[in-house]
Design a protein around this motif. Structure first.
Motif, PDB file in Angstrom:
ATOM      1  N   THR B 225       0.843  -1.202   0.000  1.00 23.79           N
ATOM      2  CA  THR B 225       0.000   0.000   0.000  1.00 23.79           C
ATOM      3  C   THR B 225       0.873   1.245   0.000  1.00 23.79           C
ATOM      4  O   THR B 225       2.017   1.207   0.445  1.00 23.79           O
ATOM      5  CB  THR B 225      -0.878   0.057   1.259  1.00 23.79           C
ATOM      6  OG1 THR B 225      -0.015   0.081   2.389  1.00 23.79           O
ATOM      7  CG2 THR B 225      -1.796  -1.142   1.335  1.00 23.79           C
ATOM      8  N   GLN B 226       0.320   2.350  -0.484  1.00 23.37           N
ATOM      9  CA  GLN B 226       1.129   3.575  -0.454  1.00 23.37           C
ATOM     10  C   GLN B 226       1.294   4.088   0.964  1.00 23.37           C
ATOM     11  O   GLN B 226       2.270   4.757   1.272  1.00 23.37           O
ATOM     12  CB  GLN B 226       0.573   4.648  -1.376  1.00 23.37           C
ATOM     13  CG  GLN B 226      -0.898   4.797  -1.442  1.00 23.37           C
ATOM     14  CD  GLN B 226      -1.234   6.006  -2.298  1.00 23.37           C
ATOM     15  OE1 GLN B 226      -0.828   7.115  -2.007  1.00 23.37           O
ATOM     16  NE2 GLN B 226      -1.976   5.782  -3.371  1.00 23.37           N
ATOM     17  N   ASP B 227       0.358   3.739   1.847  1.00 20.40           N
ATOM     18  CA  ASP B 227       0.496   4.153   3.249  1.00 20.40           C
ATOM     19  C   ASP B 227       1.752   3.558   3.885  1.00 20.40           C
ATOM     20  O   ASP B 227       2.413   4.194   4.694  1.00 20.40           O
ATOM     21  CB  ASP B 227      -0.726   3.699   4.061  1.00 20.40           C
ATOM     22  CG  ASP B 227      -1.962   4.466   3.665  1.00 20.40           C
ATOM     23  OD1 ASP B 227      -1.804   5.522   3.019  1.00 20.40           O
ATOM     24  OD2 ASP B 227      -3.080   4.010   3.977  1.00 20.40           O
ATOM     25  N   TYR B 228       2.029   2.319   3.486  1.00 20.19           N
ATOM     26  CA  TYR B 228       3.220   1.663   4.026  1.00 20.19           C
ATOM     27  C   TYR B 228       4.463   2.497   3.736  1.00 20.19           C
ATOM     28  O   TYR B 228       5.269   2.784   4.621  1.00 20.19           O
ATOM     29  CB  TYR B 228       3.342   0.270   3.411  1.00 20.19           C
ATOM     30  CG  TYR B 228       4.662  -0.433   3.645  1.00 20.19           C
ATOM     31  CD1 TYR B 228       4.919  -1.099   4.833  1.00 20.19           C
ATOM     32  CD2 TYR B 228       5.655  -0.430   2.661  1.00 20.19           C
ATOM     33  CE1 TYR B 228       6.114  -1.737   5.045  1.00 20.19           C
ATOM     34  CE2 TYR B 228       6.857  -1.087   2.859  1.00 20.19           C
ATOM     35  CZ  TYR B 228       7.087  -1.734   4.052  1.00 20.19           C
ATOM     36  OH  TYR B 228       8.283  -2.367   4.254  1.00 20.19           O
ATOM     37  N   ALA B 230       4.476   5.653   2.737  1.00 22.07           N
ATOM     38  CA  ALA B 230       4.327   6.991   3.301  1.00 22.07           C
ATOM     39  C   ALA B 230       4.807   6.987   4.745  1.00 22.07           C
ATOM     40  O   ALA B 230       5.534   7.878   5.178  1.00 22.07           O
ATOM     41  CB  ALA B 230       2.873   7.428   3.214  1.00 22.07           C
ATOM     42  N   ASN B 231       4.421   5.935   5.495  1.00 21.68           N
ATOM     43  CA  ASN B 231       4.850   5.857   6.886  1.00 21.68           C
ATOM     44  C   ASN B 231       6.326   5.589   7.011  1.00 21.68           C
ATOM     45  O   ASN B 231       7.012   6.116   7.870  1.00 21.68           O
ATOM     46  CB  ASN B 231       4.095   4.734   7.608  1.00 21.68           C
ATOM     47  CG  ASN B 231       2.683   5.130   7.915  1.00 21.68           C
ATOM     48  OD1 ASN B 231       2.416   6.312   8.110  1.00 21.68           O
ATOM     49  ND2 ASN B 231       1.788   4.173   7.919  1.00 21.68           N
ATOM     50  N   TYR B 253       3.388  13.418  -1.681  1.00 19.15           N
ATOM     51  CA  TYR B 253       3.750  13.561  -0.270  1.00 19.15           C
ATOM     52  C   TYR B 253       4.991  14.423  -0.230  1.00 19.15           C
ATOM     53  O   TYR B 253       5.930  14.196  -0.981  1.00 19.15           O
ATOM     54  CB  TYR B 253       4.074  12.198   0.357  1.00 19.15           C
ATOM     55  CG  TYR B 253       2.930  11.219   0.382  1.00 19.15           C
ATOM     56  CD1 TYR B 253       2.603  10.484  -0.757  1.00 19.15           C
ATOM     57  CD2 TYR B 253       2.192  11.012   1.541  1.00 19.15           C
ATOM     58  CE1 TYR B 253       1.566   9.574  -0.729  1.00 19.15           C
ATOM     59  CE2 TYR B 253       1.147  10.091   1.572  1.00 19.15           C
ATOM     60  CZ  TYR B 253       0.833   9.378   0.433  1.00 19.15           C
ATOM     61  OH  TYR B 253      -0.188   8.481   0.448  1.00 19.15           O
TER      62      TYR B 253
END
Lengths: 276, 432
Positions: B225-228, B230-231, B253
């Motif tokens: 996921t892009q959240d992965y 991003a975090n 971002y």
């Protein structure tokens, strides 16, 4: 006199400095071991009163492979003697005409001979005794691929025992058409798998890890074939319970593999045993 | 009396020495210096990813030439031939290197075809220092570039370093080499494809004189996921005020400082720029090591990903997914990962959110593709002149399965480099 005094003052200062330096050095090396990660986690597990034997740090090699329960057992069935056979799906269910007697110490020796006899057990050379999976009412032999056991209900022989320590029959699943899906690749170590399992909150406080094995287990079914991969299988015994829960960790990625229809439970017993 | 007088100065000297010793130990202790604490962080993250520097920088091809001159490309279904060769190669040392020939394409081609040899190939030139690290070896010859290493089966005392660029041949005199280890690797059951070396427009290409039958693969597609990311890569600064801007097909971002990330949702690719990294470019080894450390830092799955090529002109390294020793094309328009070093401390990395981790049984176990000559003939007939071809390579095509969701099928096909871009031959002959 004066010079002597200066010397003693210097001596005292240097001794204090030595002590401070030594303390600082010591703290640094402690900090060092914290940084190395898994040691620290193992320490934390001890504090949570989790019992385990010292895990190895060795990595291994394993494969992804596929196979299915096909026709091999049906083809072999006419050869089998001294037993009544029927099939339940792909599973061969057999009842010995004469129950086999087991003396306590020699369960393995007696059954090894039975399993090695093609007149009694089909494809027996692919199976080996598993002490850990066996229980008082059931002796389990597991199929082996590439020198490692497969812990799966799709490739086992289960000998049923009666109360008199006699083997009355068995049921068998055989995995055939085994195909390597990818070249061998490195697995993570037992220590790493254990720490991952703990960090995913899969080992409750006060639990005991009774044994750990690197074994193949089924990951998924695709195009009618079961797909297996190397996993670290942990037997976890809860604090106030007599039952043992098996958990498995993907030996390539360290993920805890969930079992069941919607992949909800980390309990792998239903994948490894036939639960009745 | 005398001893009593000496007591004070002696203990003073002792205390002084102890303090000097302790200070020295603290200073040399790796836990103390900032530089090494950084390497330690990468080391920790590294062990979660399980792919080492040595794994990702394996040679891309192994070719053996037997005593009769028959050349074969070696692959193996059970083990990775390159890893096996690396692990079992004897740890020879060498000090002497002598240039044999330069600029002569005929001599060079003859050297590639030399009988009784094993060739280890990289797609781009690597340095001696890089080889030493990738193979954990003690080859101590002057640092120089080469992209092929040739071992002689019946002469353990020499090896050749070959560079396609300038047709350079360098002979190295070895110590402590044992060719029996090499023979052991070759004795394994291998899948062999007959090949010959050929010069095409001055470039060395691998020619397949017959049809080639290759394994096909199917993989379950893993999508990060892009959240992965991003975090993981966007919130490392203490002032983690990451600004997120959503566009129609992409998300930006920005951390208002050193890092910028754009996720393209139509192609599932990430474009990440980092202006605060230690990417040194004064030596090939250091650049490659810096790149590896950044890959580990970003944390994409690297299981099947390997180094493909490095272009020193644009300072760009390309990594591709490999299946059975053959590179996968079409994962995106740049491969699995593309890393462009911008300067000493910044880089731009493009990578795909998709990766292949879990293989599943393919529909057909193998597929056959035509010979190189046939390919060139077909290209010619379709209007692509031989002189335009910059390279030809066997690769796997990445195709989403039609019947199963989230499954990618890899089938072998020809890739042709035209205008500095790899294209599927079917596109060039108008079938796609």
């Amino acid at each position: 006199m004066n010079f002597k005094r200066i010397q003693s003052i210097f001596l005292v200062i240097f001794i204090i400095m030595d002590v401070l330096l030594f303390l600082s050095y010591n703290r640094n090396s402690v900090g060092d071991s914290t940084a190395s990660g898994s040691n620290n986690i193992l320490e934390e597990m001890r504090k949570d009163q989790i019992t385990y034997s010292k895990p190895t740090t060795k990595t291994h090699e394993g494969y992804y492979f596929s196979g299915n329960n096909g026709n091999a057992l049906r083809q072999d069935a006419p050869e089998l003697q001294q037993q009544d056979i029927r099939f339940s799906g792909d599973e061969l269910v057999s009842e010995f005409k004469q129950p086999l007697k087991l003396t306590n110490g020699s369960v393995k020796q007696t059954l090894d001979k039975v399993v090695a006899d093609p007149g009694l057990i089909a494809e027996g050379k692919h199976y080996s005794y598993s002490e850990q999976l066996s229980s008082k009412s059931e002796i389990i032999y597991v199929q082996r691929v590439a020198q490692k056991p497969i812990y799966s209900r799709y490739c086992q022989i289960r000998f049923d025992l009666n109360g008199k320590n006699q083997v009355i029959g068995y049921s068998q699943n055989y995995l055939e058409g085994v195909k390597m899906l990818k070249e061998a690749s490195k697995t993570i170590s037992e220590e790493r798998a254990l720490t991952w399992l703990y960090q995913y909150n899969e080992i409750p406080n006060g639990a005991k890890v009774t044994w750990v094995h690197l074994a193949y287990t089924r990951l998924l079914t695709a195009r009618g074939q079961y797909v297996f991969l190397p996993t670290w299988v942990f037997a976890v015994k809860l604090n106030n319970s007599s039952s043992t829960i098996l958990k498995r960790v993907n030996a390539y990625t360290g993920e805890v593999i969930k079992t069941g229809d919607n992949n909800q439970t980390s309990n792998a017993n239903s994948e490894i045993f036939t639960l009745t | 009396m005398k001893l009593r007088n000496l007591w004070l100065p002696t203990s003073l000297v002792a205390a002084l020495l102890v303090s000097l010793g302790l200070s020295g130990m603290i200073w040399t202790n790796p836990a103390h210096s900032n530089l090494s604490s950084r390497t330690k962080v990468t080391k920790n993250a590294d062990s979660t990813s399980n792919t080492t520097f040595q794994d990702i920088y394996l040679p891309s091809q192994i070719i053996s030439t037997n005593a009769a001159g028959k050349q074969e490309l070696l692959t193996n279904n059970r083990v990775n031939v390159a890893t096996d060769l690396r692990n079992r190669m004897s740890h020879f040392t060498a000090e002497k290197a002598k240039s044999i020939s330069q600029g002569n394409s005929k001599t060079y081609l003859a050297q590639l075809k030399r009988k009784g040899t094993v060739l280890m190939n990289y797609n781009s030139a690597i340095s001696v220092n890089f080889f030493r690290k990738a193979f954990n070896n003690q080859l101590k010859v002057p640092n120089q570039k080469f992209n092929r290493m040739q071992f002689l089966l019946n002469d353990p005392n020499h090896l050749y370093l070959l560079n396609d660029q300038g047709y350079r041949i360098v002979r190295v005199t070895l110590k402590n080499n044992r060719s029996d280890k090499l023979r052991h690797v070759l004795a394994d059951k291998m899948v062999k494809h007959q090949v010959t070396f050929k010069l095409l427009n001055g470039k060395v290409i691998l020619n397949y004189p017959h049809n080639v039958k290759l394994r096909t693969y199917s993989y379950q597609l893993s999508q990060q996921t892009q959240d992965y990311y991003a975090n993981r890569i966007m919130t490392t600064n203490s002032n983690s005020n990451v600004q997120i801007k959503r566009h129609k097909n992409s998300t930006d971002y920005d951390d208002h400082g050193f890092r910028h990330m754009t996720v393209d949702e139509s192609t599932d690719t990430v474009n990440f720029t980092n202006y605060n990294a230690q990417i040194k470019s004064n030596s090939f080894l250091q650049t490659m090591n810096g790149i590896y450390e950044q890959l580990v830092m970003v944390g994409m799955p690297l299981d099947s990903v390997r180094f493909y090529s490095y272009d020193s002109g644009s300072d760009t390294a390309v990594f591709r997914t490999y299946a059975g020793g053959v590179p996968v094309f079409d994962q995106s328009d740049f491969g699995a990962i593309q890393m462009k070093v911008l300067d000493q401390s910044s880089y731009r990395m493009k990578f795909s959110l998709d990766s292949l981790q879990v293989p599943i049984p393919p529909v057909q176990s193998s597929a056959t593709i035509m010979s190189t000559n046939e390919l060139i003939k077909q290209l010619e007939a379709a209007g692509t002149h031989e002189s335009k071809i910059q390279g030809i390579e066997l690769g796997y095509e990445w195709v989403r399965d039609k019947s199963l969701p989230k499954v990618v099928d890899l089938s072998p096909t020809w890739y042709v480099k035209i205008g500095n871009q790899w294209e599927n031959y079917r596109k060039l002959i108008g079938q796609q």
